[in-house]
Design a protein around this motif. Structure first.
Motif, short mmCIF file in Angstrom:
data_model
loop_
_atom_site.label_atom_id
_atom_site.label_comp_id
_atom_site.label_asym_id
_atom_site.label_seq_id
_atom_site.Cartn_x
_atom_site.Cartn_y
_atom_site.Cartn_z
N GLN A 4 0.84 -1.20 0.00
CA GLN A 4 0.00 0.00 0.00
C GLN A 4 0.87 1.25 0.00
OE1 GLN A 4 -3.92 -1.01 2.45
NE2 GLN A 4 -2.10 -1.48 3.61
N GLY A 20 1.25 4.32 -2.55
CA GLY A 20 1.01 5.66 -1.99
C GLY A 20 2.23 6.56 -2.14
N MET A 21 3.40 6.01 -1.83
CA MET A 21 4.62 6.81 -1.97
C MET A 21 4.86 7.22 -3.42
SD MET A 21 7.80 5.59 0.42
CE MET A 21 8.84 6.95 -0.12
N ALA A 59 2.64 7.78 -5.64
CA ALA A 59 1.72 8.88 -5.94
C ALA A 59 2.27 10.19 -5.39
CB ALA A 59 0.34 8.59 -5.36
N GLY A 60 2.70 10.17 -4.14
CA GLY A 60 3.23 11.39 -3.52
C GLY A 60 4.48 11.89 -4.23
N GLN A 68 3.41 13.52 -7.37
CA GLN A 68 2.77 14.83 -7.13
C GLN A 68 3.79 15.92 -6.87
OE1 GLN A 68 -0.03 13.20 -4.16
NE2 GLN A 68 -1.65 14.23 -5.30
N GLU A 102 -7.03 -0.39 -3.78
CA GLU A 102 -7.67 0.91 -3.60
C GLU A 102 -6.67 2.06 -3.69
OE1 GLU A 102 -8.61 2.63 -0.10
OE2 GLU A 102 -10.72 3.08 -0.53
N PHE A 103 -5.40 1.76 -3.40
CA PHE A 103 -4.36 2.79 -3.53
C PHE A 103 -4.04 3.03 -5.00
CE2 PHE A 103 -4.50 1.44 0.68
CZ PHE A 103 -4.05 2.48 1.46
N ASP A 153 -7.40 4.99 -6.12
CA ASP A 153 -7.60 6.37 -5.64
C ASP A 153 -6.36 7.24 -5.84
OD1 ASP A 153 -10.02 5.39 -4.86
OD2 ASP A 153 -9.76 5.75 -2.72
N ASP A 154 -5.21 6.71 -5.43
CA ASP A 154 -4.00 7.55 -5.43
C ASP A 154 -3.47 7.75 -6.85
OD1 ASP A 154 -4.35 7.28 -2.73
OD2 ASP A 154 -2.47 6.24 -2.33
N TYR A 211 -7.45 7.85 -9.82
CA TYR A 211 -8.36 8.99 -9.58
C TYR A 211 -7.60 10.31 -9.70
CZ TYR A 211 -12.06 11.75 -7.31
OH TYR A 211 -13.02 12.67 -7.02
N GLN A 212 -6.38 10.32 -9.20
CA GLN A 212 -5.59 11.56 -9.30
C GLN A 212 -4.84 11.66 -10.63
OE1 GLN A 212 -4.56 13.03 -4.99
NE2 GLN A 212 -3.38 11.18 -5.37
N LEU A 220 -2.07 10.21 -12.08
CA LEU A 220 -0.65 10.53 -11.95
C LEU A 220 0.20 9.61 -12.84
CD1 LEU A 220 -0.57 10.93 -8.08
CD2 LEU A 220 -0.59 12.74 -9.80
N TYR A 270 -8.10 16.40 -5.80
CA TYR A 270 -6.85 16.86 -6.42
C TYR A 270 -7.16 17.56 -7.73
CZ TYR A 270 -2.04 16.34 -8.23
OH TYR A 270 -0.78 16.54 -8.72
N HIS A 313 -4.99 6.91 3.42
CA HIS A 313 -4.17 7.18 2.23
C HIS A 313 -3.14 8.28 2.46
CE1 HIS A 313 -6.29 4.85 -1.05
NE2 HIS A 313 -7.08 4.68 -0.01
N GLY A 337 0.82 7.59 3.27
CA GLY A 337 1.63 7.13 2.15
C GLY A 337 1.92 8.26 1.18
N LEU A 338 0.89 9.03 0.85
CA LEU A 338 1.07 10.16 -0.07
C LEU A 338 2.07 11.16 0.51
CD1 LEU A 338 -2.70 10.73 -0.97
CD2 LEU A 338 -0.94 9.90 -2.53
N GLY A 341 5.63 9.95 0.41
CA GLY A 341 6.17 10.11 -0.94
C GLY A 341 6.49 11.56 -1.26
N MET A 342 5.58 12.45 -0.87
CA MET A 342 5.82 13.88 -1.13
C MET A 342 7.07 14.38 -0.39
SD MET A 342 2.05 15.60 -0.87
CE MET A 342 0.72 15.18 -1.99
N GLU A 365 2.08 1.45 7.78
CA GLU A 365 3.08 1.15 6.75
C GLU A 365 3.83 2.45 6.41
OE1 GLU A 365 1.72 -0.67 3.13
OE2 GLU A 365 0.74 -2.34 4.14
#
Lengths: 306, 275
Positions: free
Chosen positions: A51, A55-56, A58-59, A62, A82-83, A86-87, A90-91, A93, B108, B122, B125-126, B129-130, B159
């Motif tokens: 997950q 997620g990372m 995506a970040g 971004q 779902e990550f 959504d991440d 949906y975004q 990326l 977003y 969520h 994790g985002l 990464g950012m 995580e």
């Protein structure tokens, strides 16, 4: 195919400081191991934590990086679904999810490691592109595309290692969103994607032995799919055969039949794919495919080529 | 770049801002049938401190990020973004309406919104990464993450927390809006082992501090006085629905919009809030 991906990724990554790879406790093969040594900051291992791998990514995207997520196909899509949705989707990326061992490539590891529904799941997601190259050469081309595209998320479905090169003499170059004719004929068209393409080549030989002129198409761009090209193929040939290593639900075989119906094409369509069941079989990749009915002789028999 | 990051923080001005924000949210509640008032009221001071005391602004631009992982608290973001001119009054007038671009969870692509959230678990994790992306590009963007306590039940949050600790992401600052309510029940009653939450972050390599989440200056001071070198968590004890007596600690106000009579009472109460 996996090694070719690694070589190309290293080659691109050494010159592009935005490229990075996030893995989830998978031992890096070939040049990815070298990338880890040479560019340790741009190689991230999240551990057994898919997950956060997604997620990372995506970040990172971004904030301007160009990340690849990389692990066994099942763990790129199923665990963190779902990550991914959504991440990434949906975004919208530009992250590439590299699924190693799509289909039943991991033939001795059991059903937990079989990504037999990955095409259906990945293609169902809005914004997601799905690319499944059939050999190392095609893998090289699509990896270069993934590393520079800005369109959105990509599921890059790779085999494992040791696949033969099939497309070095292809009639057409690979193009995103297009069917790729590897050979052009007039009677029968065989469409496939991914490592099972080698069986498409074998079936093509059977047709040729029977005096038929055969087209071979790589549908590596599974999504977006070249509907227009497929309809043209349906109209050009008397017979179309779809061979794919994926579950029937969401398969290209069904899509081609729907396109044929909508276009009023009279072309006969036969499709071959994995069974809609969990197989408790072990063996090499070919043996697993045979258990699902994807064996060249069986396909030829079903096509009346004996 | 106007550097607003300083030890000087006007607590009185923050209190006045937070009253204004809450009243604006109440006004919007009269336009639509349902919205997340109480979750926004519990993190009002946290979000105010981030926007007005921590993030660096150059007009409408900032090198920093606020990520509302508890997406259901986004009303407070909307009203602050409106105040900053990043969102327009028309945007808020069309909140949750056809033709509008603001929904009950942040999306977003909307100006000022850094991530699409709403599904819990969520944000960590985002944000990880950012924060790492900033490091890889030799930038100093600070990533401010607002978490609900409920989403700290999601495995994905941990995580991410573990990975942020592994990477020693100093530029990641997380606020846990510890209002003790998940959707169904009080966290402290339904999941007593959840507490103490700060220890869990500390064990994953974070620096942590507990504050009164309705004391803006206490929140600000906690960030200013950090040791650094690690990600920071500010565990902020809050009251869900803070500021309106009949909303405080009452789960139905997670979603409900007040009637005209209730609205009037709420406005009457929102003249002063004690931390």
């Amino acid at each position: 195919m996996r090694n070719k991906f690694a070589d190309v990724f290293y080659d691109l990554g050494k010159d592009d400081p935005k490229l990075c790879i996030v893995v989830a406790d998978i031992s890096p093969a070939g040049s990815i191991a070298k990338f880890r040594t040479d560019f340790p900051d741009r190689f991230v291992n999240t551990g057994v934590a898919e997950q956060i791998m997604i997620g990372m990514c995506a970040g990172l995207a971004q904030r301007g990086m160009r990340p690849f997520a990389y692990t066994i196909a099942t763990f790129t899509l199923y665990r963190p679904f779902e990550f991914v949705r959504d991440d990434l989707c949906y975004q919208n990326l530009p992250v590439t999810i590299v699924g190693i061992g799509g289909g039943v490539t991991y033939s001795t590891l059991g059903g937990t490691h079989h990504a037999q529904e990955d095409i259906a799941i990945a293609t169902a997601l809005p914004n997601m592109s799905v690319i499944a190259p059939c050999d190392p050469s095609e893998a090289e081309t699509v990896t270069r595309w993934c590393a520079t595209q800005t369109r959105g998320p990509v599921y890059l479905r790779l085999g494992k290692a040791g696949e033969p090169d099939l497309t070095l003499d292809a009639a057409e170059p690979w193009e995103f969103g297009k069917l790729r004719y590897l050979t052009k004929g007039d009677d029968v068209c065989i469409l496939s994607y991914g490592p099972i393409m080698k069986k498409a080549f074998e079936v093509a030989e059977r047709y040729r032995a029977a005096g038929q002129s055969v087209s071979l198409i790589s549908a590596a761009s599974v999504k977006p799919f070249d509907d227009e090209g497929a309809v043209a193929g349906l109209k050009r040939h008397k017979k179309m055969v779809v061979i794919e290593e994926t579950a029937p639900v969401g398969s290209l075989g069904l899509k081609i039949k729907a396109l044929a119906y909508e276009a009023g094409a009279t072309c006969d369509v036969s499709s071959f794919c994995l069974q809609d069941e969990f197989m408790h079989h072990y063996g090499n990749h070919d043996e697993l495919l045979a258990a699902h009915g994807l064996e060249t002789g069986a396909i030829a028999t079903a096509l009346g080529l004996d | 770049m106007s550097e607003t990051l300083s030890n000087v923080f006007d607590a009185g001005a923050a209190r006045r801002r937070c009253l204004t924000y809450r009243r604006r949210i109440l006004d919007i509640s009269q336009q639509v049938g349902a919205l997340h008032i109480a979750p926004a009221f519990s993190c009002t001071e946290i979000v105010d401190v981030v926007y007005n005391g921590l993030m660096r602004w150059d007009g409408e631009d900032t090198p920093d990020v606020i990520l509302m992982s508890k997406g259901h608290g986004c009303m407070i973001q909307y009203v602050i973004l409106e105040e900053k001119g990043i969102l327009l009054r028309e945007d808020l007038d069309l909140y949750c309406k056809p033709g509008g671009r603001l929904g009950a969870h942040p999306d977003y692509g909307v100006p000022g919104i850094s991530a699409s959230t709403g599904s819990l678990g969520h944000g960590m994790g985002l944000a990880t990464g950012m924060a790492y992306g900033e490091r890889l590009q030799d930038r100093d963007g600070q990533i401010y993450l607002v978490l609900s306590d409920g989403e700290c039940q999601e495995g994905s949050t941990w995580e991410g927390a573990m990975m942020a600790g592994n990477l020693a992401l100093e530029n990641l600052i997380a606020f846990v809006d510890l209002n003790d309510f998940s959707g169904l029940e009080r966290m402290s009653e339904g999941h007593p082992a959840f507490h103490p939450v700060i220890d869990k972050f500390l064990s994953f390599g974070w620096e942590g501090v507990e504050v009164n989440g309705h004391s803006a200056d206490e929140i600000h001071e906690a960030v200013m006085n950090r040791e650094g070198g690690k990600p920071l968590v500010v565990v902020s004890k809050t009251v869900k629905g803070k500021g309106v007596s009949y909303m405080e600690h009452v789960p139905i106000w997670h979603y409900r919009a007040p009637s005209p009579e209730e609205y009037k009472q709420a406005c009457d109460e929102l003249v002063e809030i004690s931390a």
